[in-house]
Design a protein around this motif. Structure first.
Motif, PDB file in Angstrom:
ATOM      1  N   VAL A 663       0.680  -1.295   0.018  1.00  0.00           N
ATOM      2  CA  VAL A 663       0.085  -0.013  -0.020  1.00  0.00           C
ATOM      3  C   VAL A 663       0.804   1.346   0.035  1.00  0.00           C
ATOM      4  N   GLU A 664       2.022   1.375   0.766  1.00  0.00           N
ATOM      5  CA  GLU A 664       2.900   2.308   0.870  1.00  0.00           C
ATOM      6  C   GLU A 664       3.731   2.397  -0.286  1.00  0.00           C
ATOM      7  N   GLY A 665       4.008   1.574  -1.128  1.00  0.00           N
ATOM      8  CA  GLY A 665       4.680   1.556  -2.390  1.00  0.00           C
ATOM      9  C   GLY A 665       6.025   1.058  -2.005  1.00  0.00           C
ATOM     10  N   GLY A 675       0.703   5.657  -9.514  1.00  0.00           N
ATOM     11  CA  GLY A 675       0.002   6.322 -10.547  1.00  0.00           C
ATOM     12  C   GLY A 675      -1.362   6.941 -10.610  1.00  0.00           C
ATOM     13  N   ILE A 676      -2.049   5.920  -9.618  1.00  0.00           N
ATOM     14  CA  ILE A 676      -3.471   6.340  -8.999  1.00  0.00           C
ATOM     15  C   ILE A 676      -3.374   7.745  -8.419  1.00  0.00           C
ATOM     16  N   ARG A 677      -2.408   7.692  -7.325  1.00  0.00           N
ATOM     17  CA  ARG A 677      -2.264   8.818  -6.392  1.00  0.00           C
ATOM     18  C   ARG A 677      -1.856  10.180  -7.088  1.00  0.00           C
ATOM     19  N   GLU A 678      -0.931   9.853  -8.035  1.00  0.00           N
ATOM     20  CA  GLU A 678      -0.474  11.026  -8.843  1.00  0.00           C
ATOM     21  C   GLU A 678      -1.489  11.608  -9.723  1.00  0.00           C
ATOM     22  N   VAL A 680      -5.030  11.557  -9.158  1.00  0.00           N
ATOM     23  CA  VAL A 680      -5.850  12.104  -8.174  1.00  0.00           C
ATOM     24  C   VAL A 680      -5.168  13.359  -7.645  1.00  0.00           C
ATOM     25  N   HIS A 681      -4.079  13.558  -7.332  1.00  0.00           N
ATOM     26  CA  HIS A 681      -3.437  14.758  -6.854  1.00  0.00           C
ATOM     27  C   HIS A 681      -3.338  15.760  -7.849  1.00  0.00           C
ATOM     28  N   LEU A 682      -3.099  15.441  -9.127  1.00  0.00           N
ATOM     29  CA  LEU A 682      -3.105  16.669 -10.087  1.00  0.00           C
ATOM     30  C   LEU A 682      -4.556  17.105 -10.209  1.00  0.00           C
ATOM     31  N   LEU A 683      -5.539  16.468  -9.943  1.00  0.00           N
ATOM     32  CA  LEU A 683      -6.908  17.024 -10.008  1.00  0.00           C
ATOM     33  C   LEU A 683      -7.390  17.533  -8.677  1.00  0.00           C
ATOM     34  N   GLY A 684      -6.546  17.487  -7.606  1.00  0.00           N
ATOM     35  CA  GLY A 684      -7.004  18.184  -6.642  1.00  0.00           C
ATOM     36  C   GLY A 684      -7.888  17.150  -5.656  1.00  0.00           C
ATOM     37  N   GLY A 685      -7.701  15.813  -5.763  1.00  0.00           N
ATOM     38  CA  GLY A 685      -8.653  14.999  -4.855  1.00  0.00           C
ATOM     39  C   GLY A 685      -7.926  14.198  -3.958  1.00  0.00           C
ATOM     40  N   LEU A 699     -10.800   0.583  -2.600  1.00  0.00           N
ATOM     41  CA  LEU A 699      -9.868   1.916  -3.306  1.00  0.00           C
ATOM     42  C   LEU A 699     -11.262   2.946  -3.419  1.00  0.00           C
ATOM     43  N   THR A 700     -11.007   3.826  -2.716  1.00  0.00           N
ATOM     44  CA  THR A 700     -11.824   5.141  -2.753  1.00  0.00           C
ATOM     45  C   THR A 700     -11.289   6.311  -2.975  1.00  0.00           C
ATOM     46  N   VAL A 701     -11.778   7.195  -4.300  1.00  0.00           N
ATOM     47  CA  VAL A 701     -11.267   8.187  -4.827  1.00  0.00           C
ATOM     48  C   VAL A 701     -12.488   9.447  -4.792  1.00  0.00           C
ATOM     49  N   MET A 702     -11.808  10.433  -4.161  1.00  0.00           N
ATOM     50  CA  MET A 702     -12.810  11.776  -4.266  1.00  0.00           C
ATOM     51  C   MET A 702     -12.393  12.822  -5.200  1.00  0.00           C
ATOM     52  N   LEU A 703     -12.980  13.195  -6.028  1.00  0.00           N
ATOM     53  CA  LEU A 703     -12.525  14.385  -6.817  1.00  0.00           C
ATOM     54  C   LEU A 703     -13.441  15.442  -7.033  1.00  0.00           C
TER      55      LEU A 703
END
Length: 715
Positions: A663-665, A675-678, A680-685, A699-703
Motif C-alpha cells: 500500500v505504501e509503495g 500512478g493512481i495517487r499522482e 488524483v493529486h493533479l486533479l486536487g482529489g 479503493l476510494t477516490v474523491m475528486l
C-alpha cells in the motif's frame, strides 16, 4: 568563571562548608556528564533513523534497477515469440492443400529476409515439425511431430522426431491446447554443451493450425493442428547479455521442475551472487508456461555511500554538540565551589584550572553557536561561533540583552517562553513549536535558526540558561528547493501522462480507422479475386484454398488490430463518454477473467471533461488490473456517483488484501497505486485505501467536480 556576581570566598571556611563545596564540585561534573550523555543518546537515535531512511532509499534504487533488467529480459523473450509467431504465419500460408510444408528453398528465402543471425541472438535454431494424424493419442515413445525444416541446417523430411521425452511432450500438448508458445526444459546431452558441465536445454514450440483463426476449444485445436514451429533458445547468451548492462549486480536464474540453474554458467563461479550482498531481491518472470526465478544481489558500495557518510557526519556533529553542552553546564556549575576557604579554594582552583581551560577550548571550538544568559536575560557567554553567526564581537554582546539578537515582533513571546521554561523543572528542550526560529544579525539581517535551551542554577540559587543555536538557512533552502523540484516533477508527470494519452489516442485511431479500412478493402479485393477465379476454368483448387486461408488471416488481423486499439484507448471513451467506456471495460474484464462485477454507475448525463474522463477511466482500469493480477477475488464492485459537489469512485473486491509495504509503495510492485495517487493529486482529489490480510481491498477516490466537469457545464 562564566556566571558573574559570585560572592568572595571567606578566609577560613568551616569543614562542613568545605564538604559542601566538594559535593557541589562533583555535582557539576555529574550534571555535565548527564547532559553530554543525553545529547549523545539523542544523536545515536537520530543517526540510526537517518541511516535507516538512507538505506531504504538505496533499496528502492536497487529494486528499480532490477525491475529494469527483468523488463529487458521479458522484452527479449517477446521478440523471440514474435519471430516464431511470424514463422507460424508463413508456414500456414505456404502449406499445400494436402498439408505438406513449404520447400527448403522457400524456407531459406524466408529466413534470409528475417536475418536471424543478426537480429535474434537468443534464437539458436528455428524450424518446423509436421504433426501426423492424432499425434497425442500415440504411445509415449512415438514422436508427436517430424522435423522437416530447420535453420541453419536442413533436415530431410521426417528425419528427426520430437515429443518422445516427457518434458517435450507436455510442452507440445500445452502449446497445441492454448495456441500459445510453450517451453520445454531438459538436461542437455554432452555434445550439446560447450562446457564440462552440461547446461539445461530450453526448447520453444509454437503451434501451426490448418484453420485461421484457430478453434476455441482444445480438442478442436488438436484436430486442426498442422505442426509446430520449433526453436532452441540460447538462454545463457540471453541472460549474460542483459546482466552485462549492470556489471555490479549479480544475477542467478532458476527455472523448471525440478529446479534447474540456467544462469550463471557453472564453470564461472565468480559470477554467482555474493552471499553477503548489501541488497538482494527475487523477481518472477512467467513465459511459455514456465516460471523463471530471477535473483539479483549486489555489494555496490555506491548504493550505501550516502548512508555511511550521512551517519558519520550526523554522529560527529552530535559528539561535538554533546561536548559543548557538557562544557557549558560544567563551567557554570563550578560557581558553586567559590564561597569556600582560601586554601581550599586555591587548591581546588589549582586542580580545576586545567579542566576549565580544556572546557573553554571545547566551547570556543564548537561548531555550534553557544550563548548563556542569566535570569535577567543578559548575555554572560558568547562563543566565537556565535560571533560569526550574529556578526557581532563577544565584547559587544556580553552584558547586553539577548533581545538584541531577536526580531522585535518576537521579543515578547521569547521573553514569556524563557520565563515559562525557567518555572518548570525541565533540564532542556527545543525552542519553538516548529523547531525553527528567526534570529537577527547585528547588521539587521533576519535568518532562520534551530535552537535548544538548557537551564541550571549555581550554588547561590541563581538560574542561568545556555542556548545552542544552528543556522538553518541552508536546510530551509534545501527543503524549499525539494518542494519546488517535487512540484516540477509532478507537472512533468502530468505532462507525460497527457502526451502518452494523446499518443495512445492517435495510434488507436490510426489502427481502428486507417489500418482497419485498408484491411477491409484488402479483404473485399481478395473476395472479388476469389469469385473471379472460381468461375475461371483451369484454376487449381489449391490456389482457391490459399485465397480462403488468406481471407481468414485478414479476419484475424482485423480482430487483433481492433483489440490492440481498444486496449490503447477505447474509441467510445471519446465518442460516447465515460459511462459506456467503463461498462465496456467491466464487460471485457468479466469475459477475460470470469470474475463477477457488480456495478453502480450513476452520473449518466454528467458532462465530464476530457482530462477528468480519462483519469477516472484509467483509475478503474488500473484497479481492475490489480484485482486480476494480485487479488484472487471472486467478486468485485464498482461504484461511481456525484454528490455534494464531489465525484466519488469506489472499487472493492473480496480478495486476499494487501500488505502495508504494498500500500505504501515499498514492495517494488505497487507502481499502479502510485500512478493512481499522482493522477488524483493533479486533479486536487484524495485517495483512501482500506485493506487487511484476507479481508479484501477497497479503493476510494474523491475528486472535486470543478476539476473534472466540462467548462460549459459549470454553474
Amino acid at each position: 568563571m562564566l556566571a558573574a556576581g559570585s560572592s568572595p570566598s571567606p578566609a577560613a571556611p568551616p569543614p562542613g562548608r568545605a564538604r559542601e563545596g566538594m559535593s557541589a564540585y562533583r555535582g557539576a561534573w555529574l550534571a555535565a556528564l548527564a547532559t553530554a550523555a543525553v545529547v549523545l543518546v539523542i544523536t545515536a537515535v537520530a543517526a540510526s533513523l537517518v541511516r535507516a531512511r538512507l538505506l531504504d532509499a538505496a533499496q528502492e534504487r536497487f529494486v528499480t534497477l532490477s525491475a529494469h533488467v527483468t523488463a529487458d529480459l521479458r522484452r527479449e523473450l517477446v521478440i523471440c515469440t514474435e519471430a516464431m509467431r511470424g514463422a507460424s504465419g508463413f508456414i500456414a500460408s505456404q502449406q499445400s492443400p494436402a498439408g505438406a510444408p513449404p520447400s527448403a528453398d522457400a524456407w531459406d528465402r524466408y529466413i534470409a529476409r528475417l536475418a536471424l543471425e543478426d537480429a535474434q541472438p537468443c534464437l539458436r535454431t528455428l524450424g518446423f515439425a509436421q504433426a501426423s494424424g492424432d499425434a497425442f493419442a500415440a504411445p509415449p515413445e512415438t514422436p508427436i511431430a517430424r522435423l522437416s525444416l530447420l535453420w541453419p541446417l536442413h533436415a530431410s523430411a521426417g528425419a528427426d522426431g520430437i515429443g518422445t521425452d516427457p518434458e517435450t511432450r507436455n510442452a507440445l500438448l500445452r502449446a497445441a491446447n492454448t495456441a500459445q508458445i510453450a517451453l520445454a526444459m531438459r538436461p542437455a546431452h554432452d555434445e550439446e554443451s560447450s562446457s564440462d558441465v552440461p547446461r539445461p536445454r530450453v526448447d520453444a514450440f509454437f503451434p501451426v493450425y490448418r484453420d485461421a483463426p484457430p478453434p476455441s476449444q482444445p480438442a478442436e485445436r488438436r484436430a486442426s493442428l498442422a505442426g509446430f514451429i520449433v526453436a532452441r533458445l540460447d538462454t545463457e547468451y540471453l541472460f549474460a547479455s542483459v546482466a552485462a548492462r549492470t556489471p555490479r549486480t549479480g544475477l542467478e536464474v532458476v527455472a523448471g521442475s525440478p529446479s534447474r540453474v540456467l544462469y550463471p554458467p557453472a564453470e564461472t563461479p565468480a559470477n554467482l551472487p555474493l552471499p553477503t550482498a548489501f541488497f538482494r531481491r527475487t523477481d518472477v518472470l512467467r513465459f511459455g508456461g514456465e516460471t523463471f526465478a530471477l535473483t539479483y544481489a549486489t555489494r555496490d558500495p555506491s548504493l550505501t555511500a550516502a548512508a555511511e557518510f550521512g551517519t558519520n557526519a550526523f554522529a560527529g556533529s552530535g559528539c561535538a554538540a554533546a561536548l559543548a553542552a557538557g562544557a557549558g553546564v560544567l563551567l557554570f556549575g563550578r560557581r558553586r565551589v567559590a564561597p569556600f576557604s582560601d586554601a581550599g579554594a586555591r587548591a581546588r582552583r589549582s586542580s580545576s584550572t586545567p579542566n576549565e581551560a580544556r572546557l573553554m577550548a571545547i566551547v570556543r571550538s564548537s561548531p555550534e553557536a553557544i550563548i548563556t544568559i542569566d535570569e535577567a536575560q543578559r548575555i554572560v557567554l558568547f562563543n566565537p561561533m556565535a560571533e560569526q553567526l550574529f556578526r557581532c564581537a563577544a565584547t559587544e554582546a556580553i552584558g547586553g540583552p539577548i533581545e538584541r539578537f531577536i526580531p522585535e515582533r518576537f521579543r515578547e513571546a521569547h521573553k514569556a517562553h524563557i520565563e515559562q521554561f525557567g518555572a518548570t523543572a525541565a533540564g532542556d528542550r527545543r525552542m519553538g513549536p516548529h523547531r525553527v526560529l528567526t534570529g537577527l544579525r547585528a547588521d539587521g539581517e533576519e535568518f532562520p535558526i534551530e535552537a535548544s535551551i538548557t537551564q541550571f542554577a549555581d550554588g547561590e540559587g541563581r538560574k542561568f540558561y545556555t542556548v545552542m543555536l544552528h543556522d538553518a538557512t541552508a536546510r530551509i533552502e534545501a527543503e524549499n528547493e525539494l518542494k519546488r523540484s517535487r512540484e516540477a516533477l509532478r507537472k512533468l508527470s502530468a505532462n507525460l501522462q497527457t502526451v502518452r494519452e494523446d499518443e495512445k489516442t492517435r495510434i488507436a485511431r490510426e489502427l481502428h480507422d486507417d489500418l482497419g479500412q485498408q484491411l477491409t478493402a484488402l479483404k473485399m479485393d481478395l473476395s472479388s479475386a476469389q469469385q473471379t477465379l472460381e468461375g475461371t476454368p483451369g484454376v487449381a483448387p489449391s490456389a482457391l484454398a490459399q485465397l480462403q486461408s488468406m481471407r481468414r488471416l485478414i479476419d484475424s488481423t482485423v480482430a487483433s488490430a481492433r483489440r490492440i486499439a481498444a486496449d490503447l484507448r477505447p474509441v467510445m471513451l471519446d465518442d460516447l463518454g465515460l459511462r459506456p467506456a467503463i461498462e465496456w471495460l467491466i464487460n471485457d474484464f468479466t469475459t477475460r477473467y470470469g470474475i463477477e462485477v457488480e456495478r453502480r454507475i450513476e452520473p449518466a448525463a454528467f458532462d465530464f471533461s476530457r482530462e477528468g474522463a480519462t483519469a477516472l477511466f484509467r483509475i478503474v482500469q488500473e484497479a481492475l488490473t490489480n484485482v486480476a493480477l494480485h487479488a484472487e477475488a471472486k467478486h468485485v464492485s464498482v461504484a461511481l456517483a456525484v454528490e455534494s459537489g464531489r465525484c466519488l469512485l469506489r472499487v472493492a473486491d473480496d480478495g486476499r488484501g494487501a500488505t502495508t509495504e504494498e500500500v505504501e509503495g515499498r514492495a517494488g510492485n505497487s507502481f499502479g497505486l502510485l500512478g493512481i495517487r499522482e493522477r488524483v493529486h493533479l486533479l486536487g482529489g484524495t485517495v483512501s485505501i482500506e485493506t487487511a490480510a484476507d479481508r479484501g481491498f477497497i479503493l476510494t477516490v474523491m475528486l472535486p467536480l470543478a476539476a473534472i466537469q466540462q467548462e460549459e457545464a459549470l454553474p
